[in-house]
Design a protein around this motif. Structure first.
Motif, PDB file in Angstrom:
ATOM      1  N   ALA A   1       0.835  -1.203   0.000  1.00  0.00           N
ATOM      2  CA  ALA A   1       0.000   0.000   0.000  1.00  0.00           C
ATOM      3  C   ALA A   1       0.872   1.256   0.000  1.00  0.00           C
ATOM      4  N   LEU A   2       1.923   1.242   0.807  1.00  0.00           N
ATOM      5  CA  LEU A   2       2.828   2.390   0.826  1.00  0.00           C
ATOM      6  C   LEU A   2       3.553   2.534  -0.497  1.00  0.00           C
ATOM      7  N   ASP A   3       3.984   1.416  -1.060  1.00  0.00           N
ATOM      8  CA  ASP A   3       4.699   1.461  -2.326  1.00  0.00           C
ATOM      9  C   ASP A   3       3.822   2.046  -3.429  1.00  0.00           C
ATOM     10  N   ALA A   4       2.531   1.720  -3.396  1.00  0.00           N
ATOM     11  CA  ALA A   4       1.617   2.266  -4.391  1.00  0.00           C
ATOM     12  C   ALA A   4       1.524   3.786  -4.274  1.00  0.00           C
ATOM     13  N   CYS A   5       1.616   4.295  -3.064  1.00  0.00           N
ATOM     14  CA  CYS A   5       1.547   5.737  -2.842  1.00  0.00           C
ATOM     15  C   CYS A   5       2.832   6.450  -3.262  1.00  0.00           C
ATOM     16  N   LEU A   6       3.898   5.688  -3.456  1.00  0.00           N
ATOM     17  CA  LEU A   6       5.187   6.270  -3.831  1.00  0.00           C
ATOM     18  C   LEU A   6       5.480   6.105  -5.314  1.00  0.00           C
ATOM     19  N   ALA A   7       4.533   5.566  -6.063  1.00  0.00           N
ATOM     20  CA  ALA A   7       4.783   5.152  -7.446  1.00  0.00           C
ATOM     21  C   ALA A   7       5.220   6.296  -8.349  1.00  0.00           C
ATOM     22  N   GLU A   8       4.774   7.516  -8.074  1.00  0.00           N
ATOM     23  CA  GLU A   8       5.092   8.632  -8.957  1.00  0.00           C
ATOM     24  C   GLU A   8       6.386   9.343  -8.589  1.00  0.00           C
ATOM     25  N   LEU A   9       7.066   8.885  -7.549  1.00  0.00           N
ATOM     26  CA  LEU A   9       8.349   9.472  -7.189  1.00  0.00           C
ATOM     27  C   LEU A   9       9.431   9.023  -8.165  1.00  0.00           C
ATOM     28  N   SER A  10      10.502   9.793  -8.218  1.00  0.00           N
ATOM     29  CA  SER A  10      11.649   9.377  -9.019  1.00  0.00           C
ATOM     30  C   SER A  10      12.337   8.200  -8.334  1.00  0.00           C
ATOM     31  N   PRO A  11      13.159   7.442  -9.061  1.00  0.00           N
ATOM     32  CA  PRO A  11      13.880   6.334  -8.428  1.00  0.00           C
ATOM     33  C   PRO A  11      14.694   6.767  -7.217  1.00  0.00           C
ATOM     34  N   HIS A  12      15.331   7.927  -7.306  1.00  0.00           N
ATOM     35  CA  HIS A  12      16.127   8.416  -6.168  1.00  0.00           C
ATOM     36  C   HIS A  12      15.236   8.710  -4.969  1.00  0.00           C
ATOM     37  N   GLU A  13      14.089   9.343  -5.208  1.00  0.00           N
ATOM     38  CA  GLU A  13      13.187   9.677  -4.114  1.00  0.00           C
ATOM     39  C   GLU A  13      12.609   8.427  -3.464  1.00  0.00           C
ATOM     40  N   ARG A  14      12.220   7.458  -4.285  1.00  0.00           N
ATOM     41  CA  ARG A  14      11.690   6.208  -3.737  1.00  0.00           C
ATOM     42  C   ARG A  14      12.759   5.504  -2.913  1.00  0.00           C
ATOM     43  N   SER A  15      13.994   5.523  -3.393  1.00  0.00           N
ATOM     44  CA  SER A  15      15.085   4.875  -2.664  1.00  0.00           C
ATOM     45  C   SER A  15      15.290   5.520  -1.301  1.00  0.00           C
ATOM     46  N   ALA A  16      15.118   6.846  -1.237  1.00  0.00           N
ATOM     47  CA  ALA A  16      15.270   7.537   0.042  1.00  0.00           C
ATOM     48  C   ALA A  16      14.223   7.055   1.035  1.00  0.00           C
ATOM     49  N   VAL A  17      12.955   7.009   0.605  1.00  0.00           N
ATOM     50  CA  VAL A  17      11.882   6.617   1.513  1.00  0.00           C
ATOM     51  C   VAL A  17      11.997   5.142   1.888  1.00  0.00           C
ATOM     52  N   ARG A  18      12.365   4.317   0.932  1.00  0.00           N
ATOM     53  CA  ARG A  18      12.397   2.869   1.149  1.00  0.00           C
ATOM     54  C   ARG A  18      13.607   2.421   1.958  1.00  0.00           C
ATOM     55  N   ALA A  19      14.667   3.219   1.976  1.00  0.00           N
ATOM     56  CA  ALA A  19      15.868   2.768   2.698  1.00  0.00           C
ATOM     57  C   ALA A  19      16.770   3.904   3.146  1.00  0.00           C
ATOM     58  N   GLY A  20      17.049   4.858   2.258  1.00  0.00           N
ATOM     59  CA  GLY A  20      18.095   5.837   2.515  1.00  0.00           C
ATOM     60  C   GLY A  20      17.887   6.677   3.763  1.00  0.00           C
ATOM     61  N   THR A  21      16.662   7.146   3.972  1.00  0.00           N
ATOM     62  CA  THR A  21      16.413   7.990   5.137  1.00  0.00           C
ATOM     63  C   THR A  21      16.643   7.226   6.432  1.00  0.00           C
ATOM     64  N   ALA A  22      16.163   5.992   6.477  1.00  0.00           N
ATOM     65  CA  ALA A  22      16.349   5.191   7.688  1.00  0.00           C
ATOM     66  C   ALA A  22      17.827   4.909   7.934  1.00  0.00           C
ATOM     67  N   ILE A  23      18.554   4.579   6.893  1.00  0.00           N
ATOM     68  CA  ILE A  23      19.979   4.270   7.048  1.00  0.00           C
ATOM     69  C   ILE A  23      20.725   5.493   7.567  1.00  0.00           C
ATOM     70  N   ARG A  24      20.421   6.648   6.991  1.00  0.00           N
ATOM     71  CA  ARG A  24      21.120   7.871   7.413  1.00  0.00           C
ATOM     72  C   ARG A  24      20.696   8.316   8.801  1.00  0.00           C
ATOM     73  N   THR A  25      19.410   8.328   9.071  1.00  0.00           N
ATOM     74  CA  THR A  25      18.910   8.829  10.349  1.00  0.00           C
ATOM     75  C   THR A  25      19.360   7.968  11.507  1.00  0.00           C
ATOM     76  N   TYR A  26      19.279   6.655  11.351  1.00  0.00           N
ATOM     77  CA  TYR A  26      19.626   5.736  12.423  1.00  0.00           C
ATOM     78  C   TYR A  26      21.074   5.250  12.349  1.00  0.00           C
ATOM     79  N   ALA A  27      21.834   5.735  11.347  1.00  0.00           N
ATOM     80  CA  ALA A  27      23.228   5.307  11.175  1.00  0.00           C
ATOM     81  C   ALA A  27      23.330   3.791  11.133  1.00  0.00           C
ATOM     82  N   LEU A  28      22.473   3.191  10.302  1.00  0.00           N
ATOM     83  CA  LEU A  28      22.413   1.732  10.213  1.00  0.00           C
ATOM     84  C   LEU A  28      23.564   1.205   9.351  1.00  0.00           C
TER      85      LEU A  28
END
Length: 280
Positions: free
Chosen positions: A249-276
């Motif tokens: 359901a979340l992925d469907a809501c992100l469908a119109e984002l660019s690949p870079h933007e989707r990557s941020a929401v799907r992984a990048g923000t969490a990795i950076r914020t939590y220093a994973l």
């Protein structure tokens, strides 16, 4: 890559599970229950979040689980923001097996009735101490508490705040405008990021992408993809959908984002914020 930035495990004796409507969740949920769903959804790593027991022993258990589970990249443990020994508590967590995977702490602020709780001097000192320890403060709050969160975030710019579940918007009631007005000042704080999680549950049975899309779109507008991360909120999501259904359901809501933007929401923000530490 997908990082699920918000899931739980628990045993069925949690007191809050006694609330009406939560009967389907009154059983044990283990990592073994979750693992097949992660593989099915293509999730690389997760963040295990405290589940409301408000007990330091639970955090110790979660850190031990993380120590033996490579795909748990981080743990958000419980800590009281009114604990006078908070700095020692955080140091104690880090000294435990798995302590290196402690990435943040969360207090159950949603249960506090004092509207000025986050403005208390001891709480503000605690928020500062968590940031000084290199950890995030995860905010589990309701819409009425969002203005206080914004004030606290502005007062402690050295601390990173993570807003869980977009502040629990009243999706079922359709009160989008009230929620937007409350969350906008918080989103204006550069030290705040937010989780796209728990929204289907707030919508109730039958909720799908169209139900939550206005809230996701507003979050994208106010925070931007670089300050948003996705989370399943498993197993709470099972009140309305499966693990795979929550992410789809979340992925469907992100469908119109660019690949870079989707990557941020799907992984990048969490990795950076939590220093994973997550593999490529």
């Amino acid at each position: 890559m997908i990082v699920d930035a918000h899931h739980h495990v628990w045993t069925a004796d949690y007191p809050w599970l006694a609330a009406p409507g939560l009967e389907p969740l009154r059983r044990d949920y283990t990592l073994g229950d979750l693992a097949p769903s992660l593989a099915e959804a293509g999730v690389t790593a997760t963040v295990l979040v405290e589940a409301g027991r408000c007990d330091s022993a639970e955090t110790a258990e979660f850190l031990a689980l993380a120590a033996g589970t490579p795909w748990i990249a981080g743990v958000v443990g419980w800590a009281s923001l009114t604990d006078p020994a908070l700095t020692a508590t955080l140091a104690g967590y880090r000294a435990l097996p798995g302590g290196a995977k402690l990435v943040g702490v969360r207090d159950q602020v949603q249960a506090v009735t004092d509207p000025d709780h986050l403005a208390r001097s001891d709480v503000r000192a605690a928020l500062t101490a968590v940031g000084a320890a290199g950890l995030t403060v995860d905010l589990i709050v309701h819409v009425g508490q969002l203005p206080g969160c914004a004030e606290a975030a502005r007062a402690t710019p050295g601390t990173t705040f993570v807003l869980d579940h977009l502040g629990k918007p009243p999706v079922a009631a359709g009160a989008h405008a009230r929620w937007r007005a409350a969350i906008a000042p918080l989103a204006a704080c550069p030290n705040v990021v937010a989780k796209l999680s728990g929204l289907l549950t707030e919508g109730g049975p039958g909720s799908g992408p169209d139900t939550i899309r206005p809230y996701v779109d507003t979050a994208l507008e106010l925070f931007g993809p670089e300050r948003l991360m996705l989370g399943s909120d498993w197993p709470v999501c099972e009140l309305v959908t499966t693990y795979a259904g929550a992410l789809a359901a979340l992925d469907a809501c992100l469908a119109e984002l660019s690949p870079h933007e989707r990557s941020a929401v799907r992984a990048g923000t969490a990795i950076r914020t939590y220093a994973l530490e997550v593999g490529s």
